[in-house]
Write an enzyme that holds these catalytic residues in place. Structure first.
Site, mmCIF file in Angstrom:
data_model
loop_
_atom_site.group_PDB
_atom_site.id
_atom_site.type_symbol
_atom_site.label_atom_id
_atom_site.label_comp_id
_atom_site.label_asym_id
_atom_site.label_seq_id
_atom_site.Cartn_x
_atom_site.Cartn_y
_atom_site.Cartn_z
ATOM 1 N N CYS A 277 109.836 30.895 26.380
ATOM 2 C CA CYS A 277 109.744 30.433 27.775
ATOM 3 C C CYS A 277 109.183 29.012 27.877
ATOM 4 O O CYS A 277 109.764 28.186 28.594
ATOM 5 C CB CYS A 277 108.923 31.397 28.621
ATOM 6 S SG CYS A 277 108.670 33.003 27.911
ATOM 7 N N ARG A 306 105.877 37.317 15.955
ATOM 8 C CA ARG A 306 104.784 38.016 16.635
ATOM 9 C C ARG A 306 103.961 38.766 15.609
ATOM 10 O O ARG A 306 104.512 39.308 14.641
ATOM 11 C CB ARG A 306 105.317 39.014 17.660
ATOM 12 C CG ARG A 306 105.922 38.313 18.845
ATOM 13 C CD ARG A 306 106.305 39.263 19.954
ATOM 14 N NE ARG A 306 107.031 38.510 20.954
ATOM 15 C CZ ARG A 306 107.621 39.032 22.012
ATOM 16 N NH1 ARG A 306 107.561 40.329 22.231
ATOM 17 N NH2 ARG A 306 108.261 38.267 22.871
ATOM 18 N N GLN A 324 115.561 36.619 19.586
ATOM 19 C CA GLN A 324 115.844 37.114 20.939
ATOM 20 C C GLN A 324 117.177 36.592 21.449
ATOM 21 O O GLN A 324 117.548 35.452 21.173
ATOM 22 C CB GLN A 324 114.759 36.628 21.911
ATOM 23 C CG GLN A 324 113.489 37.428 21.881
ATOM 24 C CD GLN A 324 112.652 37.187 23.144
ATOM 25 O OE1 GLN A 324 113.164 37.126 24.256
ATOM 26 N NE2 GLN A 324 111.359 37.031 22.955
ATOM 27 N N ASP A 326 117.805 35.462 24.369
ATOM 28 C CA ASP A 326 116.922 35.114 25.482
ATOM 29 C C ASP A 326 117.595 34.188 26.498
ATOM 30 O O ASP A 326 118.525 33.458 26.155
ATOM 31 C CB ASP A 326 115.685 34.402 24.899
ATOM 32 C CG ASP A 326 114.495 34.478 25.826
ATOM 33 O OD1 ASP A 326 114.601 35.145 26.874
ATOM 34 O OD2 ASP A 326 113.458 33.874 25.515
ATOM 35 N N HIS A 328 116.286 32.034 30.354
ATOM 36 C CA HIS A 328 115.407 31.867 31.510
ATOM 37 C C HIS A 328 116.242 31.316 32.649
ATOM 38 O O HIS A 328 116.918 30.297 32.486
ATOM 39 C CB HIS A 328 114.228 30.965 31.148
ATOM 40 C CG HIS A 328 113.339 31.635 30.137
ATOM 41 N ND1 HIS A 328 113.497 31.452 28.784
ATOM 42 C CD2 HIS A 328 112.343 32.545 30.298
ATOM 43 C CE1 HIS A 328 112.623 32.220 28.149
ATOM 44 N NE2 HIS A 328 111.912 32.892 29.030
ATOM 45 N N HIS A 458 112.996 35.939 33.359
ATOM 46 C CA HIS A 458 113.110 35.998 31.895
ATOM 47 C C HIS A 458 114.023 37.185 31.631
ATOM 48 O O HIS A 458 113.759 38.272 32.161
ATOM 49 C CB HIS A 458 111.787 36.346 31.216
ATOM 50 C CG HIS A 458 110.624 35.484 31.568
ATOM 51 N ND1 HIS A 458 110.007 34.701 30.633
ATOM 52 C CD2 HIS A 458 109.941 35.321 32.716
ATOM 53 C CE1 HIS A 458 108.972 34.083 31.204
ATOM 54 N NE2 HIS A 458 108.914 34.448 32.464
HETATM 55 C C1 TSB Z 1 112.881 37.942 27.810
HETATM 56 N N1 TSB Z 1 109.705 35.911 27.504
HETATM 57 C C2 TSB Z 1 110.485 37.097 27.564
HETATM 58 C C3 TSB Z 1 111.968 36.765 27.395
HETATM 59 O O1 TSB Z 1 112.306 35.656 28.187
HETATM 60 C C4 TSB Z 1 110.023 38.038 26.443
HETATM 61 O O2 TSB Z 1 109.701 37.577 25.356
HETATM 62 N N2 TSB Z 1 110.014 39.329 26.740
HETATM 63 S S1 TSB Z 1 109.564 40.486 25.718
HETATM 64 O O3 TSB Z 1 108.267 40.217 25.207
HETATM 65 O O4 TSB Z 1 109.709 41.724 26.420
HETATM 66 O O5 TSB Z 1 110.547 40.480 24.511
HETATM 67 C C5 TSB Z 1 111.934 40.562 24.728
HETATM 68 C C6 TSB Z 1 112.559 41.711 23.942
HETATM 69 O O6 TSB Z 1 112.310 41.543 22.553
HETATM 70 C C7 TSB Z 1 111.977 43.081 24.249
HETATM 71 O O7 TSB Z 1 112.564 43.613 25.395
HETATM 72 C C8 TSB Z 1 112.336 43.867 23.002
HETATM 73 O O8 TSB Z 1 113.637 44.401 23.118
HETATM 74 C C9 TSB Z 1 112.354 42.803 21.902
HETATM 75 N N3 TSB Z 1 111.171 42.875 21.013
HETATM 76 C C10 TSB Z 1 109.883 42.705 21.369
HETATM 77 N N4 TSB Z 1 109.070 42.816 20.301
HETATM 78 C C11 TSB Z 1 109.869 43.062 19.238
HETATM 79 C C12 TSB Z 1 109.637 43.274 17.839
HETATM 80 N N5 TSB Z 1 108.421 43.233 17.329
HETATM 81 N N6 TSB Z 1 110.697 43.508 17.026
HETATM 82 C C13 TSB Z 1 111.955 43.530 17.530
HETATM 83 N N7 TSB Z 1 112.230 43.327 18.825
HETATM 84 C C14 TSB Z 1 111.214 43.097 19.677
HETATM 85 ZN ZN ZN Z 2 110.554 34.360 28.617
#
Ligand code: TSB
Ligand code: ZN
Length: 583
Positions: A277, A306, A324, A326, A328, A458
């Site tokens: 983001c 992460r 992702q 992803d 926005h 998002h």
């Molecule tokens: C959608 N900032 C928002 C983005 O713009 C975001 O990061 N959202 S999130 O934290 O929910 O992460 C997006 C998606 O990543 C989640 O819905 C999930 O499907 C996936 N995700 C989250 N953590 C993990 C992980 N550790 N391993 C694999 N996929 C993951």
């Molecule tokens: Zn985001």
């Protein structure tokens, strides 16, 4: 599947079975000390300190046998009530129990323990009346678990088990577990050479092998086309940012425990990004925007890092390095409903293309009473929440509401799915955000010339390519749709001596048409090669022998079918062209 924790009878039965297991362990390992033994969705576990002894799966039948013995002996299970002082005295040699007793509320004036023959354990209860009630159980696995879940503490041993009232229920459950194991994407991923892990790369950092890379590339192309058609603009941005970037976004204050530690390069301090983001905010801010330009949709297939606990990482489903899908979406407040609707429609469209049915929409809302967790603008929250509801109702989407689960910055919609093994996870997500654009000072020029702040959505349709791939491997048991399969067609000459030349001709023809085709010209038996083709989940296996050479045809066997069908090459190409369509 049944949730044992939520079924009152099974809950008590499993709790009593955890005690029965502890009782048996105490007989076999007199120095054993016990931490907690809760009931979980899939049965029970107990965390045990066995000193230096490390249990393996082989020890489980021995423990189970001792449990059976105690069960048969039909010992009464008696409740004993103690004052805190009495309890402390009774368990004074057991540091785990002392810790538990000291953590009990002052209002817990009566502490209960349960006694069965020579075994006593602290417990709220209730329990089954006698040890005989626990007849149909199974000890499932043993693993390490840090005391209180903290890696600085001692590693205890956790044994998992499950107990049912009837033998038939236990057998059905074990059968279900066996099936789940076969569906587990970690097994399929290995069998089909989709991904690997290596200690030298690190935990939660899978390596996508060529077959996996084909799946991922096809997923990228698929969603890229859809997004492009919806007016998304895709960018590439670095997977690091300075700490200051994440201080500006607020992640440094609110998300730091999920991030890898920072690193210094020259005078700059960097972090591996956990989210994209902030980068996309800067991309939006790079240009002036008028109210007419909005929505601005910035998409990226973006790598994030992460910190996930080492016990939580799992195959491709929960990783520490992820990509992702992803985007926005920067919208005017009056565009929230319409844009949200487009996102939900896209989710439905994609799930439909993949034939996914087993999922739940969760609408996470704020708790209006909680003024601390949620930023304070009731009007904004009310209007946003009701807009989201409206859209879901309009689309006829079934969903459940989770009060108090919204993010600090806005309500969100998640799609929850159940993996073959383990608890539910989120796949797609769409989160409204009123704050981030403000933190980055983002604006657009409104009709009247005034500067306004956009709202951000998002959204990630696949979630991550990692998690989505894990999920579809489990849903399809590895039998992917034709367009996604790493090897689409496997050609087997009946006899290399006579049919190889024709097989090569067909191979080249299909390859030149862009299909992922393989020619199995190894000197192995036909039956063996055909079985392997099925094991590798290849959608079409072609068997080419004299008949096919003479008639200029092909014979194919489709995965999941026992029939062999003979058609002309042109007809076959027509058929697979049709199957190669993504929707
Ligand atoms: C959608 N900032 C928002 C983005 O713009 C975001 O990061 N959202 S999130 O934290 O929910 O992460 C997006 C998606 O990543 C989640 O819905 C999930 O499907 C996936 N995700 C989250 N953590 C993990 C992980 N550790 N391993 C694999 N996929 C993951
Ligand atoms: Zn985001």
């Amino acid at each position: 599947m049944i949730n044992i924790k939520e079924d009152e009878k099974l809950n008590i039965l499993n709790h009593s079975c955890a005690h029965l297991m502890a009782h048996a362990i105490k007989h076999l390992y007199p120095n054993a000390k016990f931490w907690v033994g809760p009931v979980i969705e899939s049965g029970f576990y107990y965390d045990i300190d066995l000193g230096d002894t490390v249990l393996t799966e082989e020890d489980l039948p021995i423990i189970a046998q001792e449990m059976k013995k105690i069960s048969k002996s039909d010992k009464l299970i008696k409740r004993i009530e103690l004052s805190k002082a009495e309890a402390l005295d009774m368990f004074k040699d057991d540091l785990y129990k002392v810790d538990l007793i000291n953590r009990m509320d002052e209002s817990d004036t009566i502490i209960s323990a349960y006694k069965q023959d020579d075994f006593i354990d602290l417990c709220r209860g209730p329990h089954m009346p006698t040890t005989k009630s626990m007849k149909y159980f199974k000890l499932l696995k043993v693993s390490g678990a840090y005391w209180k879940g903290d890696s600085k503490n001692k590693m205890l041993q956790r044994i998992y088990g499950v107990c049912f009232e009837k033998e038939e229920d236990l057998n059905n459950y074990l059968e279900y577990l066996e099936e789940a194991k076969l569906r587990d994407h970690r097994k399929i991923g290995k069998d089909l050479d989709i991904f690997m892990t290596h200690d030298l790369v690190g935990k939660g950092m899978p390596l996508w092998l060529p077959n996996g890379a084909i799946i991922r590339k096809n997923l990228e192309n698929y969603i890229y086309e859809k997004e492009k058609n919806m007016g998304y603009m895709h960018v590439y941005t670095p997977c690091v940012g300075t700490v200051d970037l994440y201080k500006t976004s607020g992640h440094w204050d609110h998300y730091k425990e999920n991030m890898f530690p920072s690193m210094k390069v020259d005078e700059e301090e960097f972090v591996l990004r956990p989210m994209n983001c902030p980068h996309h905010m800067l991309v939006y801010g790079n240009q002036l925007h008028s109210y007419r330009d909005l929505p601005v949709r910035i998409g990226e297939f973006a790598t994030d890092f992460r910190y996930e606990a080492s016990g939580a990482v799992k195959g491709l489903e929960r990783v520490r390095c992820m990509c992702q899908n992803d985007a926005h979406l920067f919208v005017r407040p009056d565009q929230i409903g319409e844009e949200f609707k487009k996102v939900v429609s896209l989710i439905l469209d994609v799930y439909n293309d993949f034939g996914l049915k087993d999922y739940k929409f969760r609408l996470s809302l704020r708790d209006p009473e909680d003024k601390e967790k949620y930023f304070d603008d009731d009007e904004m929250w009310d209007s946003a929440e009701s807009k989201l509801r409206e859209v879901l109702n309009e689309l006829g989407v079934e969903y459940f509401e989770a009060i108090g689960e919204a993010a600090f910055y806005g309500p969100k919609l998640d799609v929850e799915v159940k993996p073959a093994v383990g608890p539910e996870v989120t796949l797609s997500t769409c989160q409204l955000d009123f704050l981030l654009p403000r933190r980055f000072g983002l604006t657009y020029i409104d009709k009247d010339g005034s500067k306004q702040t956009p709202v951000v959505l998002h959204r990630a349709i696949f979630g991550t390519f990692d998690r989505f791939t894990a999920f579809i491997l489990e849903e399809t048991k590895g039998i992917l749709p034709f367009w996604l399969s790493p090897v689409q067609i496997n050609i087997i000459p009946v006899n290399n001596k006579y049919h190889l030349e024709y097989s090569e001709k067909i191979y080249n023809e299909l390859k030149n048409k862009g299909f992922r085709v393989q020619l199995d010209d190894r000197d192995e038996k036909l039956g063996y090669k055909m079985r392997e083709s099925v094991m590798k989940k290849v959608p079409y296996t072609l068997i080419l022998g004299q008949k096919e050479v003479d008639d200029n045809t092909i014979s194919y066997r489709k995965i999941k079918s026992e029939d062999t069908i003979n058609i002309s090459v042109d007809e076959f190409i027509k058929l697979i062209n049709e199957e190669n369509k993504t929707s």
